[in-house]
Structures are given as structure tokens and as C-alpha cells.
Design a protein around this motif. Sequence first.
Motif, PDB file in Angstrom:
ATOM      1  N   GLY A  26       0.794  -1.223   0.000  1.00 52.81           N
ATOM      2  CA  GLY A  26       0.000   0.000   0.000  1.00 52.81           C
ATOM      3  C   GLY A  26       0.819   1.261   0.000  1.00 52.81           C
ATOM      4  N   ALA A  27       0.172   2.352   0.392  1.00 56.62           N
ATOM      5  CA  ALA A  27       0.736   3.698   0.261  1.00 56.62           C
ATOM      6  C   ALA A  27       1.397   4.172   1.546  1.00 56.62           C
ATOM      7  CB  ALA A  27      -0.360   4.681  -0.138  1.00 56.62           C
ATOM      8  N   TRP A  28       2.602   4.681   1.399  1.00 58.44           N
ATOM      9  CA  TRP A  28       3.324   5.311   2.499  1.00 58.44           C
ATOM     10  C   TRP A  28       2.713   6.684   2.713  1.00 58.44           C
ATOM     11  CZ3 TRP A  28       8.484   8.206   1.928  1.00 58.44           C
ATOM     12  CH2 TRP A  28       9.036   8.488   3.175  1.00 58.44           C
ATOM     13  N   LYS A  29       2.155   6.931   3.887  1.00 60.57           N
ATOM     14  CA  LYS A  29       1.459   8.190   4.152  1.00 60.57           C
ATOM     15  C   LYS A  29       2.349   9.219   4.832  1.00 60.57           C
ATOM     16  CE  LYS A  29      -2.423   7.415   2.283  1.00 60.57           C
ATOM     17  NZ  LYS A  29      -2.899   8.256   1.203  1.00 60.57           N
ATOM     18  N   GLN A  30       3.104   8.785   5.810  1.00 64.39           N
ATOM     19  CA  GLN A  30       4.077   9.655   6.457  1.00 64.39           C
ATOM     20  C   GLN A  30       5.016   8.759   7.239  1.00 64.39           C
ATOM     21  OE1 GLN A  30       1.060  11.981   8.571  1.00 64.39           O
ATOM     22  NE2 GLN A  30       2.089  11.471  10.453  1.00 64.39           N
ATOM     23  N   TYR A  31       6.026   9.342   7.856  1.00 65.85           N
ATOM     24  CA  TYR A  31       7.052   8.563   8.523  1.00 65.85           C
ATOM     25  C   TYR A  31       6.435   7.476   9.405  1.00 65.85           C
ATOM     26  CZ  TYR A  31      11.387   7.526  10.932  1.00 65.85           C
ATOM     27  OH  TYR A  31      12.481   6.880  11.445  1.00 65.85           O
ATOM     28  N   SER A  32       6.743   6.237   9.126  1.00 64.28           N
ATOM     29  CA  SER A  32       6.296   5.065   9.894  1.00 64.28           C
ATOM     30  C   SER A  32       4.788   4.834   9.857  1.00 64.28           C
ATOM     31  CB  SER A  32       6.768   5.157  11.356  1.00 64.28           C
ATOM     32  OG  SER A  32       8.170   5.200  11.412  1.00 64.28           O
ATOM     33  N   GLY A  77      -2.488  20.281   6.476  1.00 66.72           N
ATOM     34  CA  GLY A  77      -1.163  20.514   5.911  1.00 66.72           C
ATOM     35  C   GLY A  77      -1.030  19.816   4.578  1.00 66.72           C
ATOM     36  N   GLU A  78       0.193  19.465   4.214  1.00 68.45           N
ATOM     37  CA  GLU A  78       0.456  18.831   2.925  1.00 68.45           C
ATOM     38  C   GLU A  78      -0.255  17.495   2.840  1.00 68.45           C
ATOM     39  OE1 GLU A  78       4.249  17.271   0.323  1.00 68.45           O
ATOM     40  OE2 GLU A  78       4.567  18.715   1.925  1.00 68.45           O
ATOM     41  N   LYS A  79      -0.916  17.257   1.732  1.00 68.90           N
ATOM     42  CA  LYS A  79      -1.653  16.009   1.537  1.00 68.90           C
ATOM     43  C   LYS A  79      -0.688  14.844   1.350  1.00 68.90           C
ATOM     44  CE  LYS A  79      -5.671  17.915   1.667  1.00 68.90           C
ATOM     45  NZ  LYS A  79      -6.331  17.961   2.930  1.00 68.90           N
ATOM     46  N   SER A  80      -1.077  13.692   1.865  1.00 62.29           N
ATOM     47  CA  SER A  80      -0.298  12.478   1.728  1.00 62.29           C
ATOM     48  C   SER A  80      -0.476  11.910   0.324  1.00 62.29           C
ATOM     49  CB  SER A  80      -0.762  11.430   2.736  1.00 62.29           C
ATOM     50  OG  SER A  80      -0.565  11.887   4.037  1.00 62.29           O
ATOM     51  N   PRO A  81       0.512  11.161  -0.148  1.00 59.73           N
ATOM     52  CA  PRO A  81       0.356  10.514  -1.457  1.00 59.73           C
ATOM     53  C   PRO A  81      -0.791   9.519  -1.407  1.00 59.73           C
ATOM     54  CG  PRO A  81       2.498   9.989  -0.467  1.00 59.73           C
ATOM     55  CD  PRO A  81       1.783  10.895   0.465  1.00 59.73           C
ATOM     56  N   THR A  82      -1.532   9.370  -2.501  1.00 59.91           N
ATOM     57  CA  THR A  82      -2.645   8.430  -2.520  1.00 59.91           C
ATOM     58  C   THR A  82      -2.285   7.138  -3.224  1.00 59.91           C
ATOM     59  OG1 THR A  82      -3.452   9.459  -4.543  1.00 59.91           O
ATOM     60  CG2 THR A  82      -4.407  10.222  -2.463  1.00 59.91           C
ATOM     61  N   ARG A  83      -1.171   7.094  -3.905  1.00 59.57           N
ATOM     62  CA  ARG A  83      -0.774   5.872  -4.568  1.00 59.57           C
ATOM     63  C   ARG A  83       0.472   5.302  -3.905  1.00 59.57           C
ATOM     64  NH1 ARG A  83       2.613   9.097  -6.977  1.00 59.57           N
ATOM     65  NH2 ARG A  83       2.662  10.090  -8.892  1.00 59.57           N
ATOM     66  N   LYS A  84       0.806   4.099  -4.291  1.00 61.29           N
ATOM     67  CA  LYS A  84       1.950   3.422  -3.713  1.00 61.29           C
ATOM     68  C   LYS A  84       3.217   4.244  -3.924  1.00 61.29           C
ATOM     69  CE  LYS A  84       0.371  -1.300  -4.116  1.00 61.29           C
ATOM     70  NZ  LYS A  84       0.706  -2.638  -4.610  1.00 61.29           N
ATOM     71  N   SER A  85       4.078   4.217  -2.947  1.00 59.97           N
ATOM     72  CA  SER A  85       5.348   4.911  -3.029  1.00 59.97           C
ATOM     73  C   SER A  85       6.451   3.905  -3.302  1.00 59.97           C
ATOM     74  CB  SER A  85       5.626   5.627  -1.718  1.00 59.97           C
ATOM     75  OG  SER A  85       6.937   6.100  -1.677  1.00 59.97           O
ATOM     76  N   ASN A  86       7.418   4.289  -4.107  1.00 59.25           N
ATOM     77  CA  ASN A  86       8.590   3.456  -4.343  1.00 59.25           C
ATOM     78  C   ASN A  86       9.842   4.112  -3.802  1.00 59.25           C
ATOM     79  OD1 ASN A  86       7.202   1.423  -5.687  1.00 59.25           O
ATOM     80  ND2 ASN A  86       7.204   2.604  -7.583  1.00 59.25           N
TER      81      ASN A  86
END
Length: 88
Positions: A26-32, A77-86
Motif C-alpha cells: 500500500g501507500a506510504w502516508k508519512q514517517y512510519s 497541511g500537505e496532503k499524503s500521497p494516494t498511490r503506492k510509493s517506491n
Amino acid sequence: MRLAVTYDISDNRIRTRVFRILESYGAWKQYSVFELEISDVQRLEMEAKIKSVIKPGDKVRIYELCERCVGAIVEIGEKSPTRKSNVI
């Protein structure tokens, strides 16, 4: 099912391995913190992979989010990514 997964792991090598496991689901939203949309079978596989790499003292928490809960998510604040992060 939608999950939020958080982790607190002090060893960099183990933390990177857990990050890569979660990133494959899934998607990395923020640290940890990750958000995952996965099946029951994928959840069991993911949990088994995580259990195989963590050590005593490491912490991984999995929260199952109902539809109502997902609809009530607020980002400030800044929106989190909605797709998978690489990216690590």
C-alpha cells in the motif's frame, strides 16, 4: 479491507525491511505510517512477513478502518500521497 499500519523500530536494517514489506501492499502516508487496501489473505501474508523480520522490542500496530472511519479521515497541511510509493 482498509488498514492503517504504524511501526516503531530502532534498527535501521529491520525498519527498512518492514518499510519494503508494507510498501509492497500500500501507500506510504508519512514517517512510519502506511495505509493499505488489501484482502484477508494479503493481510495474513503481510503479518507473517513482518513477524519474520522484527525483533523483541519492535512495535507494529495494525488498525482496521471501517468505511465510516475512512470517510472521516482529515488531513491538515500537505496532503499524503494516494498511490503506492517506491521511495525510501
